[in-house]
Motif scaffolding. Structure first.
Motif, PDB file in Angstrom:
ATOM      1  N   ASP A 110       0.818  -1.207   0.000  1.00 15.55           N
ATOM      2  CA  ASP A 110       0.000   0.000   0.000  1.00 15.55           C
ATOM      3  C   ASP A 110       0.860   1.267   0.000  1.00 15.55           C
ATOM      4  N   ILE A 111       2.024   1.207   0.620  1.00 21.62           N
ATOM      5  CA  ILE A 111       2.951   2.348   0.588  1.00 21.62           C
ATOM      6  C   ILE A 111       3.428   2.574  -0.851  1.00 21.62           C
ATOM      7  N   ILE A 112       3.741   1.493  -1.550  1.00 20.70           N
ATOM      8  CA  ILE A 112       4.181   1.594  -2.950  1.00 20.70           C
ATOM      9  C   ILE A 112       3.050   2.130  -3.824  1.00 20.70           C
ATOM     10  N   VAL A 113       1.851   1.619  -3.619  1.00 15.96           N
ATOM     11  CA  VAL A 113       0.686   2.079  -4.393  1.00 15.96           C
ATOM     12  C   VAL A 113       0.418   3.560  -4.108  1.00 15.96           C
ATOM     13  N   THR A 114       0.557   3.973  -2.867  1.00 14.87           N
ATOM     14  CA  THR A 114       0.380   5.376  -2.508  1.00 14.87           C
ATOM     15  C   THR A 114       1.389   6.244  -3.254  1.00 14.87           C
ATOM     16  N   TRP A 115       2.648   5.832  -3.236  1.00 17.33           N
ATOM     17  CA  TRP A 115       3.687   6.591  -3.935  1.00 17.33           C
ATOM     18  C   TRP A 115       3.388   6.669  -5.432  1.00 17.33           C
ATOM     19  N   LEU A 116       3.053   5.531  -6.008  1.00 16.17           N
ATOM     20  CA  LEU A 116       2.772   5.478  -7.448  1.00 16.17           C
ATOM     21  C   LEU A 116       1.596   6.399  -7.811  1.00 16.17           C
ATOM     22  N   GLY A 117       0.528   6.358  -7.030  1.00 17.05           N
ATOM     23  CA  GLY A 117      -0.628   7.199  -7.294  1.00 17.05           C
ATOM     24  C   GLY A 117      -0.304   8.682  -7.178  1.00 17.05           C
ATOM     25  N   ALA A 118       0.378   9.050  -6.095  1.00 16.55           N
ATOM     26  CA  ALA A 118       0.721  10.457  -5.896  1.00 16.55           C
ATOM     27  C   ALA A 118       1.640  10.955  -7.004  1.00 16.55           C
ATOM     28  N   PHE A 119       2.608  10.135  -7.365  1.00 15.08           N
ATOM     29  CA  PHE A 119       3.550  10.523  -8.426  1.00 15.08           C
ATOM     30  C   PHE A 119       2.824  10.672  -9.760  1.00 15.08           C
ATOM     31  N   ALA A 120       2.038   9.671 -10.126  1.00 13.59           N
ATOM     32  CA  ALA A 120       1.311   9.713 -11.407  1.00 13.59           C
ATOM     33  C   ALA A 120       0.282  10.840 -11.427  1.00 13.59           C
ATOM     34  N   GLY A 121      -0.429  11.026 -10.321  1.00  8.96           N
ATOM     35  CA  GLY A 121      -1.449  12.074 -10.264  1.00  8.96           C
ATOM     36  C   GLY A 121      -0.863  13.464 -10.422  1.00  8.96           C
ATOM     37  N   ILE A 122       0.223  13.734  -9.720  1.00 12.04           N
ATOM     38  CA  ILE A 122       0.821  15.065  -9.801  1.00 12.04           C
ATOM     39  C   ILE A 122       1.530  15.260 -11.145  1.00 12.04           C
ATOM     40  N   ILE A 123       2.156  14.220 -11.676  1.00  9.39           N
ATOM     41  CA  ILE A 123       2.755  14.321 -13.024  1.00  9.39           C
ATOM     42  C   ILE A 123       1.665  14.692 -14.032  1.00  9.39           C
ATOM     43  N   ALA A 124       0.522  14.043 -13.951  1.00 10.65           N
ATOM     44  CA  ALA A 124      -0.578  14.335 -14.888  1.00 10.65           C
ATOM     45  C   ALA A 124      -1.023  15.791 -14.759  1.00 10.65           C
ATOM     46  N   ILE A 125      -1.137  16.284 -13.525  1.00  6.32           N
ATOM     47  CA  ILE A 125      -1.543  17.674 -13.295  1.00  6.32           C
ATOM     48  C   ILE A 125      -0.503  18.632 -13.885  1.00  6.32           C
ATOM     49  N   VAL A 126       0.756  18.360 -13.624  1.00  3.54           N
ATOM     50  CA  VAL A 126       1.826  19.235 -14.122  1.00  3.54           C
ATOM     51  C   VAL A 126       1.833  19.245 -15.656  1.00  3.54           C
ATOM     52  N   LEU A 127       1.690  18.082 -16.271  1.00  2.00           N
ATOM     53  CA  LEU A 127       1.678  18.016 -17.741  1.00  2.00           C
ATOM     54  C   LEU A 127       0.482  18.780 -18.318  1.00  2.00           C
ATOM     55  N   LEU A 128      -0.690  18.613 -17.710  1.00  2.00           N
ATOM     56  CA  LEU A 128      -1.869  19.352 -18.171  1.00  2.00           C
ATOM     57  C   LEU A 128      -1.655  20.861 -18.048  1.00  2.00           C
ATOM     58  N   CYS A 129      -1.122  21.275 -16.940  1.00  2.00           N
ATOM     59  CA  CYS A 129      -0.910  22.707 -16.723  1.00  2.00           C
ATOM     60  C   CYS A 129       0.115  23.276 -17.695  1.00  2.00           C
ATOM     61  N   HIS A 130       1.180  22.522 -17.953  1.00  2.00           N
ATOM     62  CA  HIS A 130       2.180  22.997 -18.914  1.00  2.00           C
ATOM     63  C   HIS A 130       1.613  23.043 -20.328  1.00  2.00           C
ATOM     64  N   LYS A 131       0.835  22.025 -20.685  1.00  2.00           N
ATOM     65  CA  LYS A 131       0.260  21.971 -22.032  1.00  2.00           C
ATOM     66  C   LYS A 131      -0.664  23.153 -22.297  1.00  2.00           C
ATOM     67  N   PHE A 132      -1.473  23.525 -21.316  1.00  2.00           N
ATOM     68  CA  PHE A 132      -2.444  24.601 -21.486  1.00  2.00           C
ATOM     69  C   PHE A 132      -1.983  25.929 -20.876  1.00  2.00           C
ATOM     70  N   ASP A 133      -0.706  25.982 -20.463  1.00  2.86           N
ATOM     71  CA  ASP A 133      -0.128  27.195 -19.884  1.00  2.86           C
ATOM     72  C   ASP A 133      -0.980  27.721 -18.729  1.00  2.86           C
ATOM     73  N   LEU A 134      -1.256  26.836 -17.771  1.00  7.28           N
ATOM     74  CA  LEU A 134      -2.071  27.162 -16.607  1.00  7.28           C
ATOM     75  C   LEU A 134      -1.231  27.069 -15.344  1.00  7.28           C
ATOM     76  N   PRO A 135      -1.643  27.749 -14.292  1.00 12.86           N
ATOM     77  CA  PRO A 135      -0.903  27.616 -13.025  1.00 12.86           C
ATOM     78  C   PRO A 135      -1.146  26.233 -12.413  1.00 12.86           C
ATOM     79  N   ILE A 136      -0.134  25.745 -11.740  1.00 11.95           N
ATOM     80  CA  ILE A 136      -0.284  24.483 -11.008  1.00 11.95           C
ATOM     81  C   ILE A 136      -0.883  24.843  -9.648  1.00 11.95           C
ATOM     82  N   VAL A 137      -2.044  24.288  -9.367  1.00 14.53           N
ATOM     83  CA  VAL A 137      -2.763  24.619  -8.139  1.00 14.53           C
ATOM     84  C   VAL A 137      -2.302  23.668  -7.034  1.00 14.53           C
ATOM     85  N   ALA A 138      -1.710  24.237  -5.998  1.00 12.71           N
ATOM     86  CA  ALA A 138      -1.112  23.443  -4.927  1.00 12.71           C
ATOM     87  C   ALA A 138      -2.107  22.566  -4.184  1.00 12.71           C
TER      88      ALA A 138
END
Length: 175
Positions: free
Chosen positions: A29-57
Motif C-alpha cells: 500500500d505504501i508503494i501504491v500510494t507513492w505510485l498514485g501520488a507521483f502519477a497524479g501530480i505528473i498528470a496535473i503538471v503536464l496538463l498545466c504545462h500543455k495549457f499554460d495554466l498555473p499548477i494549483v497546490a
C-alpha cells in the motif's frame, strides 16, 4: 458561572487519550500510494504545462487523500470533484464581486467551506482551491481547467492505481 464555562471550554482542548494504536499500512500500500501520488501530480503538471495554466497546490493535498487514505469519506470521487468545483466557483465569484482585497481571500475560503459542508462534498483541499482563485485573480475558465479537469484526472488515476492493491477498494462509493 462564567468561570465554569471558561474552564469547560478550555478543558476541551486537552483532547482524549488514544484508544487504538497507530499502525503503518502494508508495504504494498505504501508503494501504491507513492505510485498514485507521483502519477497524479505528473498528470496535473503536464496538463498545466500543455495549457499554460498555473499548477494549483491544493492538488497536492488531494493526492494525500486520494492515494494515501482512499477509504476516507473526504477522499471519495464525489467529494474530490464537487468539492474542488464548488470551491473554485466560489473563489472565482468572490474575486469577480469584490476583487483582491485584504479580506476577500478569507471570505472566499470561508464561503467555500460552508458551501461544501452544506452540499456534503467536503474535501479539505477545496479551501486552498478557493483561496488560490481569489489570490490569483482567477477567471471563470479556472473552474473548468485546471480545477475540474485536474480533479477528474486525479480521481481516474486513483481508480487505476488504488485498486492495484488487494487491500484497497476505490471508490467506496460514488454518491
Amino acid at each position: 458561572m462564567i468561570l465554569e464555562l471558561l474552564i469547560r471550554y478550555i478543558s476541551k482542548m486537552k483532547g482524549y487519550k488514544r484508544t487504538t494504536p497507530l499502525e503503518s499500512p502494508p508495504p504494498l500500500d505504501i508503494i501504491v500510494t507513492w505510485l498514485g501520488a507521483f502519477a497524479g501530480i505528473i498528470a496535473i503538471v503536464l496538463l498545466c504545462h500543455k495549457f499554460d495554466l498555473p499548477i494549483v497546490a491544493s492538488f497536492g493535498a488531494s493526492a494525500v487523500l486520494i492515494y494515501g487514505v482512499p477509504d476516507a469519506p473526504l477522499s471519495q470521487p464525489r467529494n474530490v470533484i464537487l468539492g474542488h468545483i464548488i470551491s473554485a466557483s466560489i473563489g472565482v465569484a468572490t474575486y469577480m464581486l469584490f476583487g483582491l482585497t485584504w479580506w476577500s481571500p478569507a471570505l472566499g475560503t470561508a464561503l467555500a467551506l460552508v458551501a461544501i459542508m452544506l452540499t456534503k462534498t467536503t474535501h479539505p483541499p477545496g479551501g486552498a482551491t478557493a483561496l488560490f482563485a481569489v489570490l490569483s485573480k482567477a477567471q471563470p475558465s479556472y473552474i473548468l481547467n485546471p480545477i475540474a479537469v485536474g480533479a477528474v484526472t486525479m480521481v481516474l488515476i486513483g481508480l487505476l492505481v488504488n485498486n492495484l492493491s488487494p487491500n484497497r477498494h476505490y471508490p467506496r462509493y460514488w454518491f
